[in-house]
Design a protein around this motif. Structure first.
Motif, PDB file in Angstrom:
ATOM      1  N   VAL A  79       0.825  -1.212   0.000  1.00 34.74           N
ATOM      2  CA  VAL A  79       0.000   0.000   0.000  1.00 34.74           C
ATOM      3  C   VAL A  79       0.858   1.261   0.000  1.00 34.74           C
ATOM      4  N   PRO A  80       1.837   1.411   0.924  1.00 33.35           N
ATOM      5  CA  PRO A  80       2.684   2.614   0.861  1.00 33.35           C
ATOM      6  C   PRO A  80       3.485   2.719  -0.434  1.00 33.35           C
ATOM      7  N   ALA A  81       4.012   1.584  -0.943  1.00 31.05           N
ATOM      8  CA  ALA A  81       4.809   1.656  -2.171  1.00 31.05           C
ATOM      9  C   ALA A  81       3.976   2.160  -3.337  1.00 31.05           C
ATOM     10  N   LEU A  82       2.777   1.634  -3.504  1.00 29.74           N
ATOM     11  CA  LEU A  82       1.930   2.064  -4.611  1.00 29.74           C
ATOM     12  C   LEU A  82       1.496   3.520  -4.447  1.00 29.74           C
ATOM     13  N   ILE A  83       1.140   3.917  -3.230  1.00 34.04           N
ATOM     14  CA  ILE A  83       0.723   5.304  -3.002  1.00 34.04           C
ATOM     15  C   ILE A  83       1.882   6.259  -3.236  1.00 34.04           C
ATOM     16  N   LEU A  84       3.087   5.895  -2.808  1.00 35.41           N
ATOM     17  CA  LEU A  84       4.237   6.769  -3.019  1.00 35.41           C
ATOM     18  C   LEU A  84       4.559   6.928  -4.499  1.00 35.41           C
ATOM     19  N   VAL A  85       4.472   5.847  -5.254  1.00 36.69           N
ATOM     20  CA  VAL A  85       4.719   5.937  -6.695  1.00 36.69           C
ATOM     21  C   VAL A  85       3.699   6.868  -7.340  1.00 36.69           C
ATOM     22  N   LEU A  86       2.409   6.698  -7.009  1.00 38.57           N
ATOM     23  CA  LEU A  86       1.365   7.552  -7.577  1.00 38.57           C
ATOM     24  C   LEU A  86       1.524   8.998  -7.118  1.00 38.57           C
ATOM     25  N   TRP A  87       1.885   9.188  -5.861  1.00 38.57           N
ATOM     26  CA  TRP A  87       2.078  10.534  -5.320  1.00 38.57           C
ATOM     27  C   TRP A  87       3.199  11.257  -6.062  1.00 38.57           C
ATOM     28  N   LEU A  88       4.323  10.606  -6.229  1.00 40.40           N
ATOM     29  CA  LEU A  88       5.448  11.230  -6.906  1.00 40.40           C
ATOM     30  C   LEU A  88       5.172  11.441  -8.387  1.00 40.40           C
ATOM     31  N   ALA A  89       4.462  10.475  -8.991  1.00 39.61           N
ATOM     32  CA  ALA A  89       4.115  10.625 -10.400  1.00 39.61           C
ATOM     33  C   ALA A  89       3.185  11.816 -10.601  1.00 39.61           C
ATOM     34  N   GLY A  90       2.231  11.988  -9.693  1.00 38.58           N
ATOM     35  CA  GLY A  90       1.303  13.103  -9.817  1.00 38.58           C
ATOM     36  C   GLY A  90       1.967  14.454  -9.639  1.00 38.58           C
ATOM     37  N   ARG A  91       3.085  14.453  -8.942  1.00 40.39           N
ATOM     38  CA  ARG A  91       3.805  15.714  -8.721  1.00 40.39           C
ATOM     39  C   ARG A  91       4.938  15.900  -9.715  1.00 40.39           C
ATOM     40  N   GLY A  92       5.028  14.990 -10.693  1.00 42.11           N
ATOM     41  CA  GLY A  92       6.055  15.119 -11.719  1.00 42.11           C
ATOM     42  C   GLY A  92       7.449  14.913 -11.210  1.00 42.11           C
ATOM     43  N   ALA A  93       7.616  14.077 -10.158  1.00 32.35           N
ATOM     44  CA  ALA A  93       8.941  13.859  -9.573  1.00 32.35           C
ATOM     45  C   ALA A  93       9.825  13.079 -10.525  1.00 32.35           C
ATOM     46  N   PRO A  94      11.127  13.360 -10.551  1.00 34.19           N
ATOM     47  CA  PRO A  94      12.027  12.644 -11.456  1.00 34.19           C
ATOM     48  C   PRO A  94      12.146  11.167 -11.149  1.00 34.19           C
ATOM     49  N   ALA A  95      11.718  10.753  -9.936  1.00 32.42           N
ATOM     50  CA  ALA A  95      11.831   9.341  -9.582  1.00 32.42           C
ATOM     51  C   ALA A  95      11.052   8.458 -10.512  1.00 32.42           C
TER      52      ALA A  95
END
Length: 499
Positions: free
Chosen positions: A199-215
């Motif tokens: 759950v945290p891994a998927l939410i973190l990926v979506l969170w960073l993707a939504g903010r345009g993070a380089p990760a």
């Protein structure tokens, strides 16, 4: 080293820890109501079905090294650390090929029982018993150190509180319910651990993707962030260390007493094989998530390298502002506690089974006394020993099991000429060679010698096999009839099995 202030609100952190502990104790109380016989306490009366048993194996196998250590290693070392989850998972393929079904058909309660039945020797049984207890203690210590780290870094409490709490909860659960209730608890804890990382891994990926993070910006950027590591495969000792690590992880799984005892709980050999196949699938899914969190930490929060083993706990609150990040970190902390409890309980069950038969005459009362006594030594060692890198320390335990119990099982199952003298000599050679090398590694300055001693499985495993074979062949005695009967039994499919 821990931060000056708790990483989570103390009430939330303590609540997550207490919730998991209470759930474990409640399952133990349930086990008290249904675990009445000696067979219930030792092997759950051999009635555990493959899916349930596979979940329980995942619960006890995915220890502090898997839950916390893998992500931390990837954060620090990059792609070179991926050998750990690969090796942890592939080890079960070795179990499937060489050990699972024959070990279940042996009818033994413990690994020393197998050694006694196969070799007909009290010396072989006693030597195996000593090694099983030692391996379990060595494996419990990192779990208790992980608990101290997680509790200390999230609540601000002294580390010993985490270690002591884990031992208290585990001893209560084992004493109350034995193997049957521990099976229920470990199956529950596996799915909790999986959810606590997924759950945290998927939410973190979506969170960073939504903010345009380089990760998550491009495959090229992600690949560029991974490869650099503290240990290069091109270094003079890099290839050796990697190969030796893989030998330890692949063959070490075959000798883990808390994993092996679970195969005794299956109804038959076919169920043991199906259990192993399911475990392979569960582990493959699980390791996607600590790997993801390690990659995200390496790219988005590299400063966490100073607390590498706490990466999965600290990362959600670091990357996601507000209550959501705090709740996600609390969820990860709950999963970490489940990891400490499930692995420690499996190890304690395996130790209690051996100690009770050797010292307390077996039976339910002997099992309970042995469980309480066997928990004291690793707790003391964890409180005295300094902090260690979790995945690295567990990797050395794998090297030790690969050099001792693994050769005994593989040759005992597949080579009819193995003798008691050969087995004992090989166990001693593997234990002294591997253990002595690890103890001496810290005092060696030459890099090649340090690699050979610091990661000894590449030569200590062949040494143990060679000594067992050489001493057995030197005896030049005919194979006893009882040995042939035993081998026929463990290699003959039960009636319930289907091709």
């Amino acid at each position: 080293m821990t931060p000056a202030a708790p990483a989570l609100p103390p009430v939330l952190a303590v609540g997550a820890v207490v919730a998991v502990a209470l759930a474990t104790v409640l399952v133990g109380v349930l086990g008290l109501r249904i675990s009445r016989t000696t067979s219930d306490f030792y092997v759950a009366s051999r009635t555990v079905r493959p899916w349930w048993n596979a979940s329980a194996i995942g619960g006890e196998y995915l220890s502090a090294a898997s839950f916390l250590g893998v992500a931390g290693l990837i954060l620090v070392n990059g792609v070179n650390a991926l050998w750990y989850p690969i090796g942890y998972t592939a080890g079960f393929l070795m179990l499937l090929l060489f050990v699972a079904a024959p070990l279940r058909r042996s009818g033994a309660y413990t690994v020393p029982d197998f050694a006694a039945a196969r070799l007909g020797s009290g010396w072989a049984r006693r030597a195996t018993s000593v090694l099983v207890v030692l391996i379990a203690w060595l494996y419990i210590v990192p779990q208790l150190q992980g608990a101290a780290l997680a509790v200390g870094i999230t609540t601000g409490l002294p580390g010993w509180v985490g270690s002591t709490a884990v031992v208290a909860v585990v001893v209560a659960s084992v004493i109350f319910g034995g193997m049957r209730s521990i099976t229920f608890a470990q199956a529950f804890q596996f799915w909790l651990k999986l959810a606590a990382l997924a759950v945290p891994a998927l939410i973190l990926v979506l969170w960073l993707a939504g903010r345009g993070a380089p990760a998550v910006g491009s495959a090229g950027e992600l690949t560029a962030a991974l490869p650099s590591g503290a240990v290069s495969l091109a270094a003079p000792d890099g290839v050796y260390r990697t190969a030796s690590l893989m030998v330890a992880l692949l063959f070490g799984t075959l000798g883990l007493p808390h994993v092996l005892v679970r195969f005794y709980t299956n109804p038959d050999g076919a169920s043991a094989r199906r259990t192993t196949v399911i475990v392979l699938g569960l582990l493959s899914v699980f390791y996607l998530f600590p790997t993801t969190l390690g990659v995200l930490g390496r790219i988005a929060a590299p400063d966490l390298a100073g607390h590498a083993d706490a990466t999965v706990v600290l990362l959600p609150a670091r990357l996601v502002e507000g209550p959501l990040g705090t709740v996600l970190s609390a969820l990860v902390l709950a999963g970490a506690m489940a990891a400490f409890l499930s692995t420690t309980s499996g190890l304690l069950v395996s130790v209690a089974g051996v100690v009770s038969q050797e010292l307390f005459g077996g039976g339910v009362l002997g099992f309970r006394i042995a469980a309480a006594v066997a928990a004291v030594v690793p707790l003391g060692a964890a409180l005295v020993a300094g902090p260690q890198a979790l995945a690295g320390s567990v990797g050395l335990v794998f090297a030790f099991t690969a050099s001792t119990i693994c050769p005994l099982l593989v040759l005992g199952i597949w080579w009819r000429r193995l003798t008691a003298a050969g087995a004992v000599a090989g166990l001693a050679a593997g234990a002294l060679g591997c253990g002595g090398a690890v103890l001496a590694a810290g005092s060696v300055r030459d890099p090649v010698a340090a690699a050979l001693l610091g990661q000894p499985a590449a030569w200590s495993v062949p040494l143990a096999f060679a000594v067992m074979i050489g001493v057995s062949l030197a005896a030049r005695r005919p194979v006893p009839t009882a040995t042939d009967r035993f081998l026929v039994r463990i290699h003959s499919p039960e009636r319930r099995e289907h091709p």
